[in-house]
Design a protein around this motif. Structure first.
Motif, mmCIF file in Angstrom:
data_model
loop_
_atom_site.group_PDB
_atom_site.id
_atom_site.type_symbol
_atom_site.label_atom_id
_atom_site.label_comp_id
_atom_site.label_asym_id
_atom_site.label_seq_id
_atom_site.Cartn_x
_atom_site.Cartn_y
_atom_site.Cartn_z
ATOM 1 N N UNK B 467 0.855 -1.193 0.000
ATOM 2 C CA UNK B 467 0.000 0.000 0.000
ATOM 3 C C UNK B 467 0.894 1.247 0.000
ATOM 4 N N UNK B 468 1.972 1.177 0.795
ATOM 5 C CA UNK B 468 2.955 2.273 0.820
ATOM 6 C C UNK B 468 3.632 2.416 -0.535
ATOM 7 N N UNK B 469 3.910 1.281 -1.188
ATOM 8 C CA UNK B 469 4.516 1.315 -2.524
ATOM 9 C C UNK B 469 3.590 2.003 -3.513
ATOM 10 N N UNK B 470 2.278 1.709 -3.390
ATOM 11 C CA UNK B 470 1.303 2.343 -4.276
ATOM 12 C C UNK B 470 1.249 3.841 -3.999
ATOM 13 N N UNK B 471 1.320 4.214 -2.723
ATOM 14 C CA UNK B 471 1.378 5.638 -2.364
ATOM 15 C C UNK B 471 2.588 6.304 -3.007
ATOM 16 N N UNK B 472 3.727 5.604 -2.922
ATOM 17 C CA UNK B 472 4.959 6.188 -3.461
ATOM 18 C C UNK B 472 4.877 6.319 -4.985
ATOM 19 N N UNK B 473 4.246 5.336 -5.626
ATOM 20 C CA UNK B 473 4.057 5.444 -7.079
ATOM 21 C C UNK B 473 3.316 6.738 -7.380
ATOM 22 N N UNK B 474 2.307 7.044 -6.559
ATOM 23 C CA UNK B 474 1.528 8.264 -6.766
ATOM 24 C C UNK B 474 2.332 9.515 -6.470
ATOM 25 N N UNK B 475 3.004 9.550 -5.310
ATOM 26 C CA UNK B 475 3.750 10.767 -4.970
ATOM 27 C C UNK B 475 4.875 10.996 -5.964
#
Lengths: 318, 628, 204
Positions: B467-475
């Motif tokens: 989920x954090x990885x997906x957040x980082x993809x977005x940021x």
């Protein structure tokens, strides 16, 4: 919201060619420039870092006219040294490809084929590290025949094909067979041994080492060649026949050859020559091949001195 | 250093390692290994008589192995605590030290390592960093040319407490070097070794150059650099001062060092970027500013502490800006270079910051933890009927399940960390996880797959990593297919097979099963349970002849935003490569197969209600959308 | 244990808040479209957009609405739960709602920021994520934080400059602190250094 980029920049074009992808990783540290020896030895304007910069800055004309585009021989000394892991020679090759497509051509003086001697055997095609020569069918004097033709934009002028051609049909200005053979003569003195050194233009990085070469008296003759791969074993035999005591061939350490694998070709040739010398019962240790690494400052002196010592020992009556 | 030893509230345990950390915030049980010193701490007065008679000399790590120490030693004369210890690997047991110690009788060869357990409320991890070994970079000749040394070695040679009493000499001939060079970024900012910047080396080389110049203004010093980074207060001014002192700064990363075989002088080959020319200069001695790298045992410690690592191996903080001192585990904090290279002021500041974060907990008598724990429905547990099962207890990474045949399993709430492994593993659906119930998850899935489910990629992500990885993809704006529909559970261990089957029953185009890399799992072994299940599912789908790629397993850390985007785009490509009819046909073909496996799902408490509700929800969504 | 499902206990009255996050979300999709979509979802009695849900004004809006519309569930479609879940949990708690009756949909990090060049796709996804949060909210149950006792003792692992500074600070706050160092002396790398920059004082 579409941000579609309609203009293809120079950098886009270079990145689209395999090998060019990592262009923009360059942070201009200059490692490639000093790892490479071309700026020092051949062309002061040579600078891969600046070429990459020109591509990024969309300086098409300047890049196509830059010697860097044409002088890189893809030795890849810089690739493993690059902290950003950019395959610099591949980027340069991509620029060169675009330059050729745009109608530019190499400023290097390249090899030429004498069609009256060429038999179309294709050995040059196999020997060349750059796929510069290829065989074509052509009608000469009313007869269809195979001939070698050299793509001048690919040729890096190493002379490996000149040495490989069994008929002497290929030549390169400055290091044709004739021009080299003419240099094989040493002022012989009774008491000290005579030595011919064939040395490639790239294995001695330092100016200090080059001046070592010049520090020997007339019994030592130095012949400069572009690559140890340019050496034809016959030349060593010619030297011995002329009464010269020893022949030293110097090339680059494997993996550091300026022409990719010229030094490996020489390794093969020299071992064949060794066998031949054995067979004709010529006394040993008169011909030697050494491969000098970029970090081996001063090794050339050791090698020449030890060769002279060996020859000297042979010369002394027992 | 001395203050730390003097503070009465600090219980200093040198020569001690952390063996095991168990428990949770406020209630950690930590096992420490007090390594045998073979010297009785209370009796040793640090006089050093033992050391002076010891006949054995071995390299001293503290002096970067350029100076010796004895088998019975203290690393340096200012050691804190000043207690000698015997290096048993080196000791030949001549017992001369025992004799020298005399009536103090401080030496005890019978000592053994001691394991002690401590109750701890909060932990600050400050394990620091290590130095890159430049001998792997052949081009610089370290280890081959005697006068190429590292800056840490120079630090000792130039130190009044060091082996030469501060007389800087070069190793080849013990002469004082007159012309020196520093090379920065050795092994750092280098994709071949360490991608990151080591943070302090610019200032560190400038400091060393200034010190040398102060001692002898005549020495000629050049610093080779790629960029000089002086981002803190007073740093740029310090750099100015160095330039004013006549220290040369050359921009250009050296590609090669060669050595004169007679004088042992060195030649640096580099491009001078300002000139655009290749230069070659001769030096007496060269110092390499090597990269800061994680401690060699950082991987091990990371599993002991159960905390994750960022790419590059440093400990990963909960959030780089919002909670920079916190580990993802409540009650464990980071300080200093173990979390990433940093200089002394920053490390001290972080030490204080971590103390303050830990203090919040340690000043409280009680601490609140998330109630997202597992709960058993005793009437559904078969163990109560005298059947043996115990899968829940086997799955639990924390021993939080009180299981015994003949009674319903029970969750010890204080021990439960809320990963949900037991919930998904229970074959009788007798356990649920608060805030992540089957009903809640099902209702979410149904809403996400309400329309054109075959075009959607349902992505199950664990809270801590993917989920954090997906957040980082977005940021980071790594764009990926907008057909992704994300689900969040706490751990991949909670991703029940039923959810995956249900997704395909609902007609999902593809399903992603993603969580942490095994070593990063927030719940010790949760990922292993998740991974095992995912693999089993994958075999089952293979047997059903599902198109490869429609079910994808991917372990993505919170630092791998690029990977999250890539995986999703690859999954989209799988769907794009299938003609729509073929995909729909396959979905229909597999429906009976997956439905068969979902026989018991509607019996899970709440699931039937969730299904009924979802029908209303789906109707509402489709009506709304068709109106739009 | 029937309260675990909770559905049967009370009719959900859900408030849905779609955040603009300035232009971070609203620059890609129109939050108003998500609002009108949400209005028809089961259980939703209030749906609106807000410029910054996390700002005081946004939180105030949610708190007032809880009272005004008698909301018993709140859905905030905004950023990552890793960012603002604590903020909105606290906000609803201040309005008297159990904090676990708040659910977030991540329409920023995992939607508009990740699909900036596909606004249509992003809008569809934002609607689905919001619907999914509404669905979960329907089944949420009130939960209480679990309280555990605290052993008032700290462990600092590593006695380099960071560890020493941490241990001293903890000790000076009156906390018993164990400072563990694997080498025979404390000090770490710092003790090996000569002077330190920029003040050039001694390292030990």
């Amino acid at each position: 919201m579409s941000h579609e980029n309609t203009i293809e920049t120079f950098a886009d074009q270079v990145k689209a060619i395999p090998g060019g992808e990592h262009l923009e990783m360059c942070y201009s540290c200059g490692t490639c420039v000093s790892k490479c020896m071309i700026q020092q030895k051949l062309e002061p304007e040579y600078n891969p870092r600046r070429l990459l910069r020109m591509v990024m800055m969309d300086m098409r004309k300047e890049a196509f006219e830059s010697p860097t585009t044409w002088y890189c021989s893809q030795c890849d000394l810089c690739y493993p040294a690059c902290p950003q892991e950019i395959h610099i020679s591949a980027v340069i090759a991509a620029v060169k490809q675009l330059a050729v497509e745009a109608g530019y051509s190499t400023p290097l003086s390249t090899v030429s084929v004498d069609e009256s001697l060429c038999a179309g055997c294709g050995i040059c095609v196999m020997a060349c590290p750059y796929e510069a020569p290829h065989l074509i069918q052509k009608e000469v004097d009313g007869v269809m025949d195979l001939f070698s033709e050299v793509d001048e934009n690919r040729c890096m002028s190493c002379g490996i094909c000149v040495a490989a051609c069994p008929l002497g049909a290929i030549s390169r200005k400055g290091v044709s067979n004739k021009e080299i053979i003419k240099q094989i003569k040493v002022k012989k003195q009774k008491s000290i041994p005579s030595l011919v050194i064939f040395i490639c233009d790239w294995c001695l990085r330092e100016d200090d080492d080059l001046s070592i070469l010049e520090s020997y008296p007339a019994n030592v003759r130095v012949i400069h060649i572009p690559c140890s791969g340019r050496i034809d074993p016959q030349m060593a035999l010619l030297a011995l026949r002329a009464g010269i005591d020893g022949v030293l061939v110097c090339g680059c350490r494997p993996g550091e050859c300026h022409y990719q694998h010229g030094t490996d070709i020489t390794t093969c040739k020299m071992s064949l020559l060794d066998t031949m010398i054995d067979q004709i019962k010529l006394r040993d240790h008169r011909v030697k091949f050494v491969q000098i690494g970029t970090q081996e400052r001063g090794r050339i002196r050791q090698e020449i001195d030890s060769m002279l010592e060996t020859l000297n020992a042979r010369k002394e009556p027992h | 250093m001395v203050d730390a030893a003097r503070q009465s509230k600090i219980d200093l345990r040198a020569y001690t390692e952390v063996e095991r950390v168990e428990g949770f915030v406020g209630n950690f049980k930590v096992t420490l290994r007090e390594k045998a010193k073979y010297v009785i701490a209370d009796r040793c007065n640090g006089c050093g008589d033992c050391s002076s008679v010891c006949p054995i000399e071995v390299p001293n790590y503290f002096e970067l192995n350029i100076a010796p120490r004895k088998a019975i030693y203290v690393p340096m004369s200012q050691s804190v605590p000043l207690i000698y210890s015997i290096d048993m690997d080196a000791c030949i047991k001549c017992f001369k030290c025992v004799e020298a110690c005399g009536p103090l009788e401080a030496i005890d060869f019978s000592q053994e390592d001691k394991l002690v357990t401590e109750d701890i409320g909060a932990i600050v991890v400050a394990t620091g960093f290590s130095h890159f070994d430049p001998s792997v970079m052949e081009e610089y000749g370290y280890g081959k040319f005697p006068n190429v040394i590292t800056s840490m070695e120079m630090e000792r040679l130039n130190n009044s407490a060091g082996p030469t009493a501060g007389n800087l000499i070069r190793p080849s001939d013990n002469k004082n070097p007159q012309k020196l060079a520093f090379i920065n970024c050795v092994g750092s900012r280098d994709k071949r070794f360490n991608e990151g910047c080591s943070n302090f080396c610019c200032m560190y080389s400038i400091k060393n150059a200034v010190l040398l110049k102060q001692m002898n203004p005549k020495v000629d010093i050049t610093i080779y650099y790629m960029d000089i980074r002086t981002p803190s207060k007073g740093y740029e001014e310090f750099y100015d001062r160095a330039r004013k002192m006549g220290i040369h700064f050359t921009q250009g990363r050296p590609s090669l060092i060669t050595e004169d075989p007679e004088t042992y002088n060195l030649y640096v080959h580099s491009e001078d970027i300002a000139l655009g020319e290749v230069i070659e200069h001769e030096y007496d001695m060269i110092m390499l500013n090597t990269a800061a790298i994680p401690q060699p045992d950082q991987n091990e410690m990371s599993s002991v502490l159960n905390v994750a690592q960022s790419p590059g191996g440093w400990y990963m903080e909960y959030h780089p800006k919002l909670r920079p001192m916190d580990s993802p585990t409540d009650g464990i904090f980071f300080a200093g270079a173990c979390q990433g290279p940093k200089d002394i002021p920053a490390s001290v500041a972080q030490g204080s910051a971590a103390a303050s974060r830990a203090g919040r907990i340690l000043h409280s008598k009680e601490w609140e933890i998330e109630p997202t724990v597992a709960v058993v429905w005793p009437d559904r547990c078969v163990s109560a009927d005298g059947k043996s099962c115990g899968l829940c207890s086997k799955a639990c990474p924390y021993g939080a399940v009180d299981y015994a045949k003949g009674k319903a399993a029970e969750i010890i709430t204080a021990k439960c960390h809320g990963c949900g492994a037991c919930v998904a593993e229970c074959p009788h659906d007798a356990i649920t996880q608060l805030h992540f119930t089957d009903a809640q998850i099902l209702a979410q899935m149904r809403a996400l797959l309400a329309e054109e489910p075959h075009k959607k990629i349902l992505a199950f992500r664990c809270h801590w990593c993917s989920y954090g990885g997906a957040d980082l993809a977005g940021t980071s704006h790594f764009e990926y297919t907008a057909n992704e529909r994300g689900m969040r559970v706490m751990c991949s261990a909670r991703m029940d097979s039923d959810f995956i089957y249900e997704a395909y029953r609902l007609g999902a185009g593809a399903v992603l099963y993603s969580g942490c890399h095994p070593q990063d799992c927030h719940y010790i072994t949760g990922q292993l349970i998740g991974a095992k299940r995912a693999k089993r599912l994958s075999t089952i789908f293979e047997r059903m002849q599902m198109t490869p790629g429609r079910f994808r397993i991917a372990w993505i850390s919170a630092a791998e935003g690029d990977k999250y985007a890539r995986v999703l785009n690859e999954m989209q490509a799988v769907l794009d490569n299938m003609p729509e009819e073929q995909l729909l046909e396959e979905i229909e073909r597999l429906k009976p197969e997956v439905t068969k496996r979902l026989r018991r799902f509607p019996n899970v408490p709440g699931v039937q209600e969730a299904m009924d509700f979802s029908d209303t929800m789906v109707t509402a969504i489709t009506t709304k959308e068709s109106a739009a | 244990m029937s309260d675990i499902t909770g559905y049967e206990n009370e009719e959900p009255r859900i408030g849905v808040y779609i955040c603009h996050c300035g232009s971070n979300i609203a620059g890609v999709i129109d939050p108003k479209e998500v609002v009108s979509f949400s209005e028809g979802l089961p259980g939703v009695v209030r749906a609106t957009d807000t410029l910054y849900a996390c700002a005081d004004s946004g939180q105030k809006l949610i708190k007032e609405d809880i009272k005004k519309y008698n909301l018993n569930r709140v859905v905030v479609s905004a950023c990552s739960v890793r960012m603002h879940e604590p903020t909105f949990r606290a906000a609803v708690a201040e309005a008297g709602l159990n904090p676990f009756l708040m659910e977030m949909a991540n329409i920023r990090e995992q939607c508009t920021w990740a699909h900036g060049h596909d606004p249509d796709g992003a809008l569809k996804k934002a609607k689905d994520l919001t619907a999914s949060a509404v669905a979960k909210a329907t089944f949420l149950t009130p939960l209480d934080m679990i309280t555990v006792p605290v052993t008032q003792k700290a462990l600092v692992i590593g006695a380099g400059v960071a560890g020493i500074s941490s241990a001293l600070d903890l000790a000076e706050q009156g906390i018993e602190t164990i400072l563990v160092e694997k080498e025979p002396t404390i000090g770490g790398v710092m003790a090996q250094l000569n002077k330190t920059f920029p003040t050039m004082d001694c390292s030990i």
